[in-house]
Design a protein around this motif. Structure first.
Motif, PDB file in Angstrom:
ATOM      1  N   MET A 143       9.418   4.113 -12.536  1.00 29.53           N
ATOM      2  CA  MET A 143       8.930   2.810 -13.210  1.00 29.53           C
ATOM      3  C   MET A 143       9.290   1.535 -12.371  1.00 29.53           C
ATOM      4  O   MET A 143      10.488   1.309 -11.554  1.00 29.53           O
ATOM      5  N   LEU A 144       8.296   0.711 -11.867  1.00 31.89           N
ATOM      6  CA  LEU A 144       8.579  -0.708 -11.492  1.00 31.89           C
ATOM      7  C   LEU A 144       8.397  -1.816 -12.331  1.00 31.89           C
ATOM      8  O   LEU A 144       7.349  -2.061 -13.216  1.00 31.89           O
ATOM      9  N   ALA A 145       9.305  -2.638 -12.367  1.00 40.02           N
ATOM     10  CA  ALA A 145       9.239  -3.931 -13.076  1.00 40.02           C
ATOM     11  C   ALA A 145       8.622  -4.893 -12.284  1.00 40.02           C
ATOM     12  O   ALA A 145       9.342  -5.892 -11.542  1.00 40.02           O
ATOM     13  N   VAL A 146       7.324  -5.120 -12.394  1.00 39.47           N
ATOM     14  CA  VAL A 146       6.514  -5.795 -11.393  1.00 39.47           C
ATOM     15  C   VAL A 146       5.570  -6.573 -12.706  1.00 39.47           C
ATOM     16  O   VAL A 146       5.231  -5.883 -13.523  1.00 39.47           O
ATOM     17  N   GLU A 147       4.924  -7.673 -12.229  1.00 38.81           N
ATOM     18  CA  GLU A 147       4.207  -8.285 -13.139  1.00 38.81           C
ATOM     19  C   GLU A 147       2.490  -7.601 -13.177  1.00 38.81           C
ATOM     20  O   GLU A 147       1.989  -7.557 -14.249  1.00 38.81           O
ATOM     21  N   ASP A 148       2.308  -6.883 -12.041  1.00 38.07           N
ATOM     22  CA  ASP A 148       0.779  -6.455 -12.307  1.00 38.07           C
ATOM     23  C   ASP A 148       0.810  -5.123 -11.256  1.00 38.07           C
ATOM     24  O   ASP A 148       1.875  -5.063 -10.117  1.00 38.07           O
ATOM     25  N   VAL A 149      -0.285  -4.553 -10.953  1.00 39.64           N
ATOM     26  CA  VAL A 149      -0.633  -3.362 -10.185  1.00 39.64           C
ATOM     27  C   VAL A 149      -0.594  -3.996  -8.735  1.00 39.64           C
ATOM     28  O   VAL A 149       0.227  -3.312  -7.730  1.00 39.64           O
ATOM     29  N   SER A 150      -1.113  -5.231  -8.199  1.00 46.37           N
ATOM     30  CA  SER A 150      -1.090  -6.030  -6.980  1.00 46.37           C
ATOM     31  C   SER A 150       0.570  -6.043  -6.576  1.00 46.37           C
ATOM     32  O   SER A 150       0.836  -5.582  -5.356  1.00 46.37           O
ATOM     33  N   ALA A 151       1.515  -6.457  -7.447  1.00 45.23           N
ATOM     34  CA  ALA A 151       2.766  -6.612  -7.126  1.00 45.23           C
ATOM     35  C   ALA A 151       3.449  -5.282  -6.867  1.00 45.23           C
ATOM     36  O   ALA A 151       4.433  -5.157  -6.055  1.00 45.23           O
ATOM     37  N   GLY A 152       3.001  -4.260  -7.517  1.00 49.41           N
ATOM     38  CA  GLY A 152       3.458  -2.807  -7.326  1.00 49.41           C
ATOM     39  C   GLY A 152       2.854  -2.410  -5.920  1.00 49.41           C
ATOM     40  O   GLY A 152       3.879  -1.790  -5.401  1.00 49.41           O
ATOM     41  N   ILE A 153       2.042  -2.564  -5.740  1.00 45.19           N
ATOM     42  CA  ILE A 153       1.270  -2.159  -4.179  1.00 45.19           C
ATOM     43  C   ILE A 153       2.192  -2.696  -3.153  1.00 45.19           C
ATOM     44  O   ILE A 153       2.646  -2.247  -2.325  1.00 45.19           O
ATOM     45  N   VAL A 154       2.529  -4.005  -3.513  1.00 45.18           N
ATOM     46  CA  VAL A 154       3.518  -4.748  -2.211  1.00 45.18           C
ATOM     47  C   VAL A 154       4.605  -4.114  -2.107  1.00 45.18           C
ATOM     48  O   VAL A 154       5.251  -3.786  -1.250  1.00 45.18           O
ATOM     49  N   VAL A 155       5.364  -3.775  -3.382  1.00 47.84           N
ATOM     50  CA  VAL A 155       6.809  -3.395  -3.628  1.00 47.84           C
ATOM     51  C   VAL A 155       6.705  -1.990  -2.866  1.00 47.84           C
ATOM     52  O   VAL A 155       7.489  -1.332  -2.221  1.00 47.84           O
ATOM     53  N   LEU A 156       5.720  -0.988  -3.167  1.00 48.13           N
ATOM     54  CA  LEU A 156       5.776   0.295  -2.858  1.00 48.13           C
ATOM     55  C   LEU A 156       5.681   0.398  -1.028  1.00 48.13           C
ATOM     56  O   LEU A 156       6.100   1.233  -0.559  1.00 48.13           O
ATOM     57  N   ALA A 157       4.670  -0.419  -0.894  1.00 48.38           N
ATOM     58  CA  ALA A 157       4.353  -0.437   0.719  1.00 48.38           C
ATOM     59  C   ALA A 157       5.721  -0.873   1.547  1.00 48.38           C
ATOM     60  O   ALA A 157       6.092  -0.366   2.639  1.00 48.38           O
ATOM     61  N   GLU A 158       6.590  -1.764   0.790  1.00 41.20           N
ATOM     62  CA  GLU A 158       7.603  -2.416   1.639  1.00 41.20           C
ATOM     63  C   GLU A 158       8.697  -1.151   1.673  1.00 41.20           C
ATOM     64  O   GLU A 158       9.370  -1.073   2.479  1.00 41.20           O
ATOM     65  N   ARG A 159       8.783  -0.325   0.346  1.00 42.62           N
ATOM     66  CA  ARG A 159       9.777   0.557   0.000  1.00 42.62           C
ATOM     67  C   ARG A 159       9.490   1.682   1.188  1.00 42.62           C
ATOM     68  O   ARG A 159      10.234   2.327   1.799  1.00 42.62           O
ATOM     69  N   GLU A 160       8.065   1.919   1.101  1.00 44.26           N
ATOM     70  CA  GLU A 160       7.591   3.038   2.281  1.00 44.26           C
ATOM     71  C   GLU A 160       7.524   2.850   3.501  1.00 44.26           C
ATOM     72  O   GLU A 160       7.103   3.664   4.485  1.00 44.26           O
ATOM     73  N   SER A 161       7.596   1.509   3.932  1.00 46.83           N
ATOM     74  CA  SER A 161       7.422   1.086   5.356  1.00 46.83           C
ATOM     75  C   SER A 161       5.980   1.080   5.808  1.00 46.83           C
ATOM     76  O   SER A 161       5.934   1.501   6.816  1.00 46.83           O
ATOM     77  N   ILE A 162       4.982   0.920   4.945  1.00 51.94           N
ATOM     78  CA  ILE A 162       3.633   0.937   5.347  1.00 51.94           C
ATOM     79  C   ILE A 162       2.992  -0.304   4.968  1.00 51.94           C
ATOM     80  O   ILE A 162       2.009  -0.119   4.687  1.00 51.94           O
ATOM     81  N   ALA A 163       3.792  -1.460   4.955  1.00 51.86           N
ATOM     82  CA  ALA A 163       3.166  -2.794   4.753  1.00 51.86           C
ATOM     83  C   ALA A 163       1.988  -3.173   5.429  1.00 51.86           C
ATOM     84  O   ALA A 163       1.319  -3.774   5.040  1.00 51.86           O
TER      85      ALA A 163
END
Length: 118
Positions: free
Chosen positions: A1-21
């Motif tokens: 689970m991600l504690a983010v404001e919205d799906v757009s923020a979740g996309i950014v967090v996941l992309a950074e974590r997976e090094s696919i920004a």
């Protein structure tokens, strides 16, 4: 689970974590309950799952299967284990953390086998 404001923020967090920004549009899948829009492999199946859990949205890696050197070809379990066995040092430690920290929803034969070996 991600504690983010919205799906757009979740996309950014996941992309950074997976090094696919730099490949977000292609390599991150998503579903948003606000507008019902989605993108990525298995989006309709993931949407059904998310609705059952009353989630606001979902983000996932939308990468093709396979090793970086051979995308698009699903490796066998033996190949995954052999690849993992070749890792050393910090690369091995990162791989171990990645496998062991996978959320319970990520329940694949690959992950179960690797986790047992760790």
């Amino acid at each position: 689970m991600l504690a983010v404001e919205d799906v757009s923020a979740g996309i950014v967090v996941l992309a950074e974590r997976e090094s696919i920004a730099t490949r977000i549009a292609k390599d991150i899948g998503w579903w948003n309950s606000v507008d019902g829009k989605s993108h990525g492999m298995c989006a309709s199946e993931i949407e059904s799952w998310a609705k059952k859990l009353a989630l606001d949205g979902v983000v996932w890696t939308n990468l093709p299967c396979g090793f970086k050197s051979n995308r698009g070809q699903m490796p066998t379990q033996a190949e995954v284990i052999a690849h993992f066995a070749k890792l050393e040092g910090e690369t091995l430690e990162k791989a171990k953390r990645y496998v062991l920290m996978a959320p319970p929803q990520i329940d694949t034969e690959y992950r179960r086998t690797l986790a047992q070996r760790l």
